[in-house]
Design a protein around this motif. Sequence first.
Motif: not given
Length: 282
Positions: A175-197
């Motif tokens: 799921l690392k590629d998913l985390a990398r994409e979601m970390r900077a998702h358009e809906s979370l800009k500008p700061a983005g978010a950490n992703v925790t599974f």
Amino acid sequence: MLPVKITKMSGAGNTFAFVDGRGASGWKDVEKHLGKSRTEIAKLVCDRVLGIATDGFIVIEDPSEGFDFNWDFYNSDGSTAEMCGNAARCAARYCYEHIGNKEHANIRFKTGAGLVTAQILGNGKIRVKMPEARVLKNPIELETRSSVKEKFILVNTGVPHLVQKIHAFVDSVNLKDLAREMRAHESLKPAGANVTFYAEDEAGKVRAVTFERGVEDYTLACGTGAVAAALASSLENHLKVIEVQMPGGVMEVNFFDGDPKPLLVGDAVFVGDFQYNLEVVR
């Protein structure tokens, strides 16, 4: 003014470089001599080849009124973060044993997330009162580039985290590629978010891993990520004490009725003191 003494510490495998930046230490003279911003210095110090290979860089500064110390925190890429639970534990032990008053086991830090208090428990264990843990949106549905919709809980535990429960912890490897994409998702800009599974082993015990902004990879541990996973598990199971196993070690998160600020308990270990010449700064 050179070399600079830098202390490397580990909180459950999450590593940090500490510099005594108080007025009496002479650190500001070093910075002036180097002619580099703290962002640039942080990237050098954290570097895996030319630095001491850490996830973060922290300058401990003279306190503002009402605090024992101020801290200035940088990720390994030079970006800043408001809060880091593992760094807070390490900072507490660093200040207590290296530059503070050993008669006072309770330490108040001014951070980007506000007041953070830590208590020295002994045997390398530190208890940190974290910032308010808040659910921002539950659920939040984000669409991937391949048009798949993924559901998370968006929380803030000092910094924002997207949290997703998974069937088995081993699934996080894929799921690392998913985390990398979601970390900077358009809906979370500008700061983005950490992703925790996270995955549940049993009631009150979870395994978790966090993809951290600024490191841009999974880390061995993340204090705010441990709280984020524990918060999601607590919401589902209505438990107040959650043990969180991360790749680098175990932490315990305690929630209390009427208090939005949880307690995080875990280790803080001295790795070594380094005389860093900074000859790479030219």
